[in-house]
Structures are given as C-alpha cells and as structure tokens.
Design a protein around this motif. Structure first.
Motif, mmCIF file in Angstrom:
data_model
loop_
_atom_site.group_PDB
_atom_site.id
_atom_site.type_symbol
_atom_site.label_atom_id
_atom_site.label_comp_id
_atom_site.label_asym_id
_atom_site.label_seq_id
_atom_site.Cartn_x
_atom_site.Cartn_y
_atom_site.Cartn_z
ATOM 1 N N HIS A 174 0.869 -1.182 0.000
ATOM 2 C CA HIS A 174 0.000 0.000 0.000
ATOM 3 C C HIS A 174 0.902 1.227 0.000
ATOM 4 O O HIS A 174 1.658 1.449 0.947
ATOM 5 C CB HIS A 174 -0.904 -0.006 1.247
ATOM 6 N N ALA A 175 0.854 2.004 -1.104
ATOM 7 C CA ALA A 175 1.709 3.190 -1.226
ATOM 8 C C ALA A 175 0.831 4.430 -1.360
ATOM 9 O O ALA A 175 -0.197 4.408 -2.046
ATOM 10 C CB ALA A 175 2.604 3.053 -2.443
ATOM 11 N N VAL A 176 1.245 5.496 -0.698
ATOM 12 C CA VAL A 176 0.501 6.768 -0.761
ATOM 13 C C VAL A 176 1.482 7.882 -1.091
ATOM 14 O O VAL A 176 2.571 7.955 -0.498
ATOM 15 C CB VAL A 176 -0.198 7.066 0.589
ATOM 16 N N LEU A 177 1.095 8.728 -2.039
ATOM 17 C CA LEU A 177 1.994 9.798 -2.487
ATOM 18 C C LEU A 177 1.174 10.978 -3.002
ATOM 19 O O LEU A 177 0.120 10.781 -3.600
ATOM 20 C CB LEU A 177 2.839 9.250 -3.637
ATOM 21 N N MET A 178 1.705 12.171 -2.786
ATOM 22 C CA MET A 178 1.075 13.364 -3.352
ATOM 23 C C MET A 178 1.046 13.246 -4.881
ATOM 24 O O MET A 178 2.019 12.759 -5.470
ATOM 25 C CB MET A 178 1.932 14.568 -2.936
ATOM 26 N N ALA A 179 -0.064 13.676 -5.505
ATOM 27 C CA ALA A 179 -0.148 13.636 -6.970
ATOM 28 C C ALA A 179 0.940 14.534 -7.565
ATOM 29 O O ALA A 179 1.350 15.515 -6.938
ATOM 30 C CB ALA A 179 -1.518 14.104 -7.416
ATOM 31 N N SER A 180 1.399 14.206 -8.761
ATOM 32 C CA SER A 180 2.531 14.969 -9.308
ATOM 33 C C SER A 180 2.127 16.205 -10.106
ATOM 34 O O SER A 180 2.931 17.094 -10.321
ATOM 35 C CB SER A 180 3.406 14.058 -10.171
ATOM 36 N N ASN A 181 0.863 16.263 -10.548
ATOM 37 C CA ASN A 181 0.419 17.422 -11.343
ATOM 38 C C ASN A 181 -0.885 17.990 -10.832
ATOM 39 O O ASN A 181 -1.805 17.234 -10.539
ATOM 40 C CB ASN A 181 0.173 17.004 -12.804
ATOM 41 N N THR A 189 0.747 20.030 -4.387
ATOM 42 C CA THR A 189 1.426 19.701 -5.655
ATOM 43 C C THR A 189 1.824 20.975 -6.392
ATOM 44 O O THR A 189 2.961 21.128 -6.840
ATOM 45 C CB THR A 189 0.497 18.862 -6.566
ATOM 46 N N TRP A 190 0.870 21.913 -6.493
ATOM 47 C CA TRP A 190 1.143 23.167 -7.205
ATOM 48 C C TRP A 190 2.277 23.918 -6.499
ATOM 49 O O TRP A 190 3.215 24.401 -7.143
ATOM 50 C CB TRP A 190 -0.126 24.031 -7.249
ATOM 51 N N LEU A 191 2.197 23.976 -5.166
ATOM 52 C CA LEU A 191 3.187 24.707 -4.370
ATOM 53 C C LEU A 191 4.594 24.135 -4.603
ATOM 54 O O LEU A 191 5.555 24.859 -4.860
ATOM 55 C CB LEU A 191 2.806 24.557 -2.889
ATOM 56 N N TYR A 192 4.670 22.813 -4.535
ATOM 57 C CA TYR A 192 5.956 22.140 -4.725
ATOM 58 C C TYR A 192 6.478 22.391 -6.145
ATOM 59 O O TYR A 192 7.615 22.830 -6.331
ATOM 60 C CB TYR A 192 5.802 20.629 -4.469
ATOM 61 N N ASN A 193 5.625 22.147 -7.134
ATOM 62 C CA ASN A 193 6.068 22.289 -8.527
ATOM 63 C C ASN A 193 6.457 23.735 -8.839
ATOM 64 O O ASN A 193 7.433 23.984 -9.560
ATOM 65 C CB ASN A 193 4.961 21.846 -9.495
ATOM 66 N N HIS A 194 5.705 24.672 -8.278
ATOM 67 C CA HIS A 194 5.960 26.089 -8.545
ATOM 68 C C HIS A 194 7.365 26.476 -8.052
ATOM 69 O O HIS A 194 8.165 27.036 -8.809
ATOM 70 C CB HIS A 194 4.890 26.935 -7.856
ATOM 71 N N GLY A 203 11.212 19.599 -12.454
ATOM 72 C CA GLY A 203 9.802 19.219 -12.529
ATOM 73 C C GLY A 203 9.542 18.119 -11.518
ATOM 74 O O GLY A 203 10.439 17.721 -10.787
ATOM 75 N N ASN A 204 8.317 17.659 -11.479
ATOM 76 C CA ASN A 204 7.973 16.590 -10.547
ATOM 77 C C ASN A 204 7.556 15.357 -11.342
ATOM 78 O O ASN A 204 6.489 15.317 -11.932
ATOM 79 C CB ASN A 204 6.818 17.068 -9.637
ATOM 80 N N ASN A 205 8.436 14.361 -11.349
ATOM 81 C CA ASN A 205 8.136 13.140 -12.116
ATOM 82 C C ASN A 205 7.647 12.011 -11.222
ATOM 83 O O ASN A 205 7.564 10.875 -11.663
ATOM 84 C CB ASN A 205 9.399 12.671 -12.858
ATOM 85 N N GLN A 206 7.360 12.326 -9.974
ATOM 86 C CA GLN A 206 6.966 11.249 -9.049
ATOM 87 C C GLN A 206 5.472 10.956 -9.207
ATOM 88 O O GLN A 206 4.655 11.379 -8.397
ATOM 89 C CB GLN A 206 7.335 11.636 -7.629
ATOM 90 N N ARG A 280 -7.022 29.997 4.462
ATOM 91 C CA ARG A 280 -7.388 29.070 3.387
ATOM 92 C C ARG A 280 -6.660 27.738 3.614
ATOM 93 O O ARG A 280 -5.436 27.744 3.806
ATOM 94 C CB ARG A 280 -6.938 29.689 2.059
ATOM 95 N N PRO A 281 -7.358 26.622 3.598
ATOM 96 C CA PRO A 281 -6.651 25.346 3.810
ATOM 97 C C PRO A 281 -5.795 24.969 2.601
ATOM 98 O O PRO A 281 -6.113 25.318 1.462
ATOM 99 C CB PRO A 281 -7.782 24.329 4.012
ATOM 100 N N LEU A 282 -4.734 24.293 2.912
ATOM 101 C CA LEU A 282 -3.869 23.734 1.865
ATOM 102 C C LEU A 282 -4.479 22.376 1.511
ATOM 103 O O LEU A 282 -4.815 21.597 2.397
ATOM 104 C CB LEU A 282 -2.473 23.573 2.480
ATOM 105 N N ILE A 283 -4.642 22.155 0.218
ATOM 106 C CA ILE A 283 -5.257 20.897 -0.238
ATOM 107 C C ILE A 283 -4.168 19.951 -0.725
ATOM 108 O O ILE A 283 -3.217 20.388 -1.372
ATOM 109 C CB ILE A 283 -6.233 21.159 -1.423
ATOM 110 N N GLN A 284 -4.316 18.687 -0.418
ATOM 111 C CA GLN A 284 -3.405 17.710 -1.032
ATOM 112 C C GLN A 284 -4.227 16.703 -1.826
ATOM 113 O O GLN A 284 -5.131 16.063 -1.287
ATOM 114 C CB GLN A 284 -2.574 16.972 0.004
ATOM 115 N N ILE A 285 -3.868 16.593 -3.112
ATOM 116 C CA ILE A 285 -4.451 15.502 -3.908
ATOM 117 C C ILE A 285 -3.445 14.373 -3.780
ATOM 118 O O ILE A 285 -2.256 14.556 -4.082
ATOM 119 C CB ILE A 285 -4.616 15.899 -5.386
ATOM 120 N N GLN A 286 -3.896 13.252 -3.264
ATOM 121 C CA GLN A 286 -2.937 12.164 -3.072
ATOM 122 C C GLN A 286 -3.410 10.887 -3.753
ATOM 123 O O GLN A 286 -4.604 10.614 -3.832
ATOM 124 C CB GLN A 286 -2.633 11.930 -1.593
#
Ligand SMILES: C[S@@+](CC[C@H](N)C(=O)[O-])C[C@H]1O[C@@H](n2cnc3c(N)ncnc32)[C@H](O)[C@@H]1O
Length: 302
Positions: A174-181, A189-194, A203-206, A280-286
């Motif tokens: 079972h693996a969990v990771l933030m979406a890459s795009n 994701t946006w914050l990291y990529n930005h 870029g983020n290829n994960q 404003r909450p920070l959203i994570q798409i995972q």
C-alpha cells in the motif's frame, strides 16, 4: 520584504525550516485528514488480506519510512505475527520504542536504516530479510508518503526487490503519495512544482499513476493486481509556525532541495499571503496504490 506583511511572523515561519521531519509530520497528521484517509485505505487492504489468508495465521507487515507510525493502532492489531517499522530518523523511532515498552507490544520492532541503501540492492535486501525480519516474508509493505525520498527512476528496482525478496506469496503493498500534477494553486502539488520549478528548474516526475502502468507492463508482477485511487486531503492550523513547518516538509527542505535564505523568505511570504492570512486550507491531492499478490480480489478494492 513587501509592505503589509507581518515581519515577525515571517521570521517565525523561517525559524521552523529546520524542524525534524517527524515533528512536521506530527503537525500535518493532527491538523489534516491525511491519516484518516490513509487509515481507511489501509483498512480496505487489510480486508483483502484477511479474506484470503487463514484466520488463524498471524500476519506480518513492514512499514517503510514509518516515522513514529501514525497508523500504529491499526497495524499493531492486524499484524500480530510481526510489525517492523523502518525509518532513517532515530528520534522518530525513539517515540515508538517508548510506546512499545510502555504498552508491552513486543511483536513490534523498530529498525533504523536508509531504505534506498537496503532495497535498491538485491544482496542488501536479502541481508535485511535475514538479519532484521528473521527470514520471514511480509504480508504487507506500506510506503506511506515515503517514496518522495527515492528517485522515481529507482522505483521499479525498489518494487522488484520488495516483490521478489520481501513479500510473501500472498501479500500486498500500500503506497501513498502526493499527486505529481495539479493546476489548482491551493494544492501541495502546485506549491511544490511552482517553487522547485522556479528555483531549480526541476519538474515533478513522481507520478504513481504512471508508475502503476509500468508495474502492469513488467512481467515480474504478472501474478499481481494493481489499483489506484486519488483522494483529497485538507490541512489548516491556526499557528503560522506550525503551518510553515508542514510547508517545509512538503517542499522537501532541506533533504532534497536546499532553498537559499532569500528563496525561503519568498516562500514564507507567499504562504502567508495565499493561505494563512485568508485562513485558506492547503489541499493535497494524493494517490493511493494497492498491489495485491496472490490474493483473491475481483473487486476494485483500494
Ligand atoms: C513524510 S514522512 C511519512 C511518515 C509516515 N509514513 C506517515 O505516513 O506519516 C516520511 C518518513 O520517511 C523517512 N525517510 C526519509 N528518507 C528515508 C530513507 N532514505 N530511509 C528510511 N526512511 C526515510 C523520514 O524520516 C520520515 O519519517
């Protein structure tokens, strides 16, 4: 610094950049529904394992990048045959060790180590199985928010070694990771990529979704079924230092990206304006990936 910005607060946000990962993770766990969502996914994976394996068989699990294992209660109760928690941070494991002693849960063990050094090498993986897992293969391997710390070009080798040497014939990952795009500028994701794009041209290829397709093409995993599902998680805490400690963890500072002081100031000011001031909450798409090996699962369970 721009006008209208609380200078003292910005300094406090900068001051927590060197928090240990487990300290930041604790804040994230407490003020977001991340652990609730992951716990629900984990519950479904355990259901699949329980459906196939004999009820009397004590199950075994390995948590990679466990930290102080926020899913301890679920994993400890479901994996009475042995629960192994592997992390690189001694302080995180010390918290679990104290808990193991206090609650007499001696079927749980902590292992300090670098999972890249262990599982990206076949011989080290076999050595780890013998020396640390007592030669017993695992019914479950979890990788909850830990694959960030392994270069995506090495993910396949990581899974191949786990599959061949660590996983039992009837088992799951079972693996969990933030979406890459994401084009949504309120997401982690946006914050990291930005910022990684702006400051390092990276870029983020994960991409776990893409990785799932790679697993399906790889004949080593022909006896396995893989499923992927995306979830939304929200984080907000009414304390700027705590908010920023989580942001530094998400931006992988200082482990992967060493932002300069000027860059850290820019990030802190951005977070202050964008999230903290308007509350404003920070959203994570995972993304959650489940790999089932030798298990009876016709349903799309994840
Ligand atoms: C973001 S935290 C996630 C912790 C926990 N699994 C969870 O879901 O909350 C990532 C963890 O991976 C650990 N870690 C990072 N690189 C590692 C490595 N190379 N080997 C072992 N653990 C590592 C960190 O110390 C940290 O505890």
């Amino acid at each position: 610094m721009s006008t209208g910005v609380n200078k003292k607060l910005i300094e406090r946000g900068l001051g927590v950049a060197d928090f240990k990962t487990f300290e930041a993770d604790k804040i994230w766990s407490r003020y977001s529904n991340d652990k609730v969502v992951i716990g629900e996914g984990l519950g479904r994976v355990i259901r699949v394992l329980s459906k196939t394996l004999p009820l009397a068989k004590p199950l075994t699990a390995l948590s990679i990048g466990s930290s102080n294992e926020p899913q301890f209660r679920i994993l400890e109760t479901a994996f009475r045959g042995g629960l192994y928690l592997l992390d690189i941070e001694e302080e995180a494991l010390d918290i679990v060790k104290e808990r193991i002693r206090r609650q007499w849960t001696d079927h749980v063990s902590t292992i300090r180590g670098n999972f890249n050094k262990i599982f990206l090498d076949k011989k080290n993986t076999v050595r780890f199985l013998k020396a640390k897992l007592g030669g017993r293969k695992m019914n479950l391997v979890t990788l909850h928010h830990s694959m960030y710390y392994c270069d995506e070009s090495k993910w396949m080798a990581l899974f191949e070694n786990l599959y061949r040497k660590i996983l039992a014939p009837q088992s799951a990952v079972h693996a969990v990771l933030m979406a890459s795009n994401s084009s949504d500028d309120c997401t982690t994701t946006w914050l990291y990529n930005h910022f990684v794009g702006k400051f390092f041209g990276l870029g983020n290829n994960q991409n776990l979704r893409e990785f799932k397709r790679g697993l399906e093409r790889n004949s080593i995993f022909s006896g396995a079924k893989t499923f992927l599902k995306s979830h939304h998680v929200r984080f907000f805490v009414d304390d700027f230092e705590k908010f920023m400690a989580v942001v530094w963890m998400i931006l992988l500072y200082p482990d992967a990206h060493k932002y300069s002081l000027r860059q850290r100031e820019e990030i802190t000011e951005f977070v202050y304006r964008k999230f903290w001031k308007p509350r404003r909450p920070l959203i994570q798409i995972q993304d959650h990936l489940a790999l089932y090996r030798g298990l009876r699962t016709s349903a799309r369970i994840i």
